[in-house]
Design a protein around this motif. Structure first.
Motif, PDB file in Angstrom:
ATOM      1  N   ALA A 270       1.994  53.203  36.927  1.00 52.18           N
ATOM      2  CA  ALA A 270       2.730  51.830  37.439  1.00 52.18           C
ATOM      3  C   ALA A 270       1.947  50.562  36.869  1.00 52.18           C
ATOM      4  CB  ALA A 270       3.257  51.987  38.755  1.00 52.18           C
TER       5      ALA A 270
ATOM      6  N   LEU B  44       2.739  49.996  33.680  1.00 50.28           N
ATOM      7  CA  LEU B  44       4.153  49.771  33.207  1.00 50.28           C
ATOM      8  C   LEU B  44       4.550  48.595  33.712  1.00 50.28           C
ATOM      9  CD1 LEU B  44       5.305  53.632  34.267  1.00 50.28           C
ATOM     10  CD2 LEU B  44       5.122  52.546  31.932  1.00 50.28           C
TER      11      LEU B  44
ATOM     12  N   ILE C 171      11.547  49.737  28.787  1.00 52.08           N
ATOM     13  CA  ILE C 171      11.679  50.664  29.811  1.00 52.08           C
ATOM     14  C   ILE C 171      12.446  51.893  29.184  1.00 52.08           C
ATOM     15  CG2 ILE C 171      13.069  51.397  31.891  1.00 52.08           C
ATOM     16  CD1 ILE C 171      12.294  48.223  32.696  1.00 52.08           C
TER      17      ILE C 171
ATOM     18  N   THR D 278      11.140  55.814  29.100  1.00 53.24           N
ATOM     19  CA  THR D 278      12.056  56.808  29.701  1.00 53.24           C
ATOM     20  C   THR D 278      12.593  57.919  28.897  1.00 53.24           C
ATOM     21  OG1 THR D 278      13.954  55.610  30.092  1.00 53.24           O
ATOM     22  CG2 THR D 278      12.416  55.415  31.788  1.00 53.24           C
TER      23      THR D 278
ATOM     24  N   TRP E 255       8.892  52.808  38.849  1.00 56.58           N
ATOM     25  CA  TRP E 255       9.435  51.516  38.280  1.00 56.58           C
ATOM     26  C   TRP E 255       9.175  50.214  39.243  1.00 56.58           C
ATOM     27  CZ3 TRP E 255       8.773  50.618  33.679  1.00 56.58           C
ATOM     28  CH2 TRP E 255       8.911  51.773  32.411  1.00 56.58           C
TER      29      TRP E 255
ATOM     30  N   ARG F 271       6.932  46.973  39.041  1.00 51.24           N
ATOM     31  CA  ARG F 271       7.238  45.515  39.555  1.00 51.24           C
ATOM     32  C   ARG F 271       6.575  44.856  40.612  1.00 51.24           C
ATOM     33  NH1 ARG F 271      13.144  44.612  42.592  1.00 51.24           N
ATOM     34  NH2 ARG F 271      13.389  42.423  42.178  1.00 51.24           N
TER      35      ARG F 271
ATOM     36  N   LEU G 189      18.104  52.786  33.224  1.00 52.98           N
ATOM     37  CA  LEU G 189      17.194  54.021  33.910  1.00 52.98           C
ATOM     38  C   LEU G 189      18.550  55.206  34.050  1.00 52.98           C
ATOM     39  CD1 LEU G 189      15.057  52.736  36.653  1.00 52.98           C
ATOM     40  CD2 LEU G 189      14.568  53.332  34.231  1.00 52.98           C
TER      41      LEU G 189
ATOM     42  N   THR H  86      16.282  58.306  36.917  1.00 48.47           N
ATOM     43  CA  THR H  86      15.890  57.435  38.204  1.00 48.47           C
ATOM     44  C   THR H  86      15.226  58.294  39.474  1.00 48.47           C
ATOM     45  OG1 THR H  86      18.505  57.830  39.160  1.00 48.47           O
ATOM     46  CG2 THR H  86      17.972  55.811  37.568  1.00 48.47           C
TER      47      THR H  86
END
Length: 308
Positions: free
Chosen positions: A222, A225, A241, A245, A255, A259, A301, A307
């Motif tokens: 992450a 990402l 993204i 994915t 995800w 963030r 997603l 997800t």
């Protein structure tokens, strides 16, 4: 005023020319021009084809050593250009740390390009991340501020939010993102600092190279990402993204941690860069995007079924 960390050594052109003359005399005749003065390092262009990178404070010195040790091993097979050392400088009586000479990479820093014009690099950066995120060995560099559980960064983030007078909404969001389920997979290799000032774009806006592996470490993917928010606007973010994915399952919690990492890194930019307008502007823009763009409310997603 909250400013960048102070230099512990004044890295000047005269100092670099002296180091070159003593340690790499065959290069000492080449023109030398300072091109960047960052938090940790100073970068000079040497002639047409080389760059010299020197730490400006002790905290960055070991990071240079990590790059020198690991980048030659990690770069083979990657399509993206990385600053692999071509020469190594050693400590001397007048400069206490190791330093590096690499190939010069032509292009434009993504930080000097409006976010709306960076989207052409989104697929390229996603492919770099997918290729770089391999299982890391037990002796990979350890970094206490990257790849770690977000909860370990909470005190610093909350202090920066308060110091910069940022919104209560941002603090509330940080606590939600911080408390997401953690990474349970194996530690993966991480760049650790994938923001726009560490990416070079070619004239077509595609990714030409990735710079500054000083935060190289292993841990939670992450961290890297977070580039979805650190680099791109809404359009580029969805391309980044979606590319990731399609090739690798990434659950919603990862995800959301990404963030959170973007929020963490951007608060550092916004709260400690009063003397660096580019970083300050970049930080405030990222924080606005983190607040307003929750990809989990979008179909980027769910269309891929990842997800989680």
């Amino acid at each position: 005023m909250a400013t960048m960390p102070a230099a512990e050594v004044d890295v000047t052109s005269a100092l670099v020319m002296r180091l070159l003359a003593d340690q790499h005399p065959d290069l000492a005749h080449l023109p030398l021009v300072e091109v960047a003065h960052g938090w940790d390092n100073v970068i000079f262009r040497l002639g047409d084809d080389l760059a010299v990178r020197l730490p400006r404070r002790q905290a960055a010195a070991e990071l240079i050593r990590n790059e020198q040790h690991w980048l030659p091993e990690l770069s083979p097979g990657l399509a993206t250009v990385m600053p692999v050392p071509v020469r190594t400088g050693t400590p001397s009586s007048y400069f206490p740390w190791y330093w590096t000479i690499t190939r010069w990479l032509d292009g434009t820093l993504a930080a000097d390009v409006e976010p709306a014009r960076r989207s052409a690099a989104a697929t390229d950066l996603a492919q770099f991340v997918l290729a770089f995120h391999r299982a890391a060995p037990a002796d990979a560099p350890q970094n206490r501020v990257r790849g770690v559980p977000l909860s370990t960064r909470s005190a610093a983030v909350e202090e920066r939010i308060a110091a910069a007078g940022l919104s209560r909404e941002l603090l509330d969001l940080w606590r939600i993102l911080r408390d997401q389920p953690g990474w349970t997979g194996p530690p993966l290799w991480l760049h650790g600092d994938l923001h726009a000032a560490n990416l070079v774009l070619n004239p077509q806006g595609r990714l030409a190279g990735v710079l500054d592996f000083g935060d190289l470490t292993s841990g939670d993917p992450a961290t890297d990402l977070a580039a979805a928010w650190l680099v791109f606007n809404r359009t580029g973010r969805r391309t980044f993204i979606g590319t990731v994915t399609r090739e690798r399952p990434v659950d919603a919690a990862t995800w959301q941690r990404a963030r959170g990492w973007a929020l963490c890194i951007a608060t550092a930019m916004a709260a400690t860069s009063d003397d660096n307008p580019v970083f300050h502007t970049m930080g405030t823009r990222i924080l606005d995007d983190v607040l307003t763009d929750d990809v989990l409310t979008d179909d980027v997603l769910t269309d891929e079924g990842h997800t989680g």
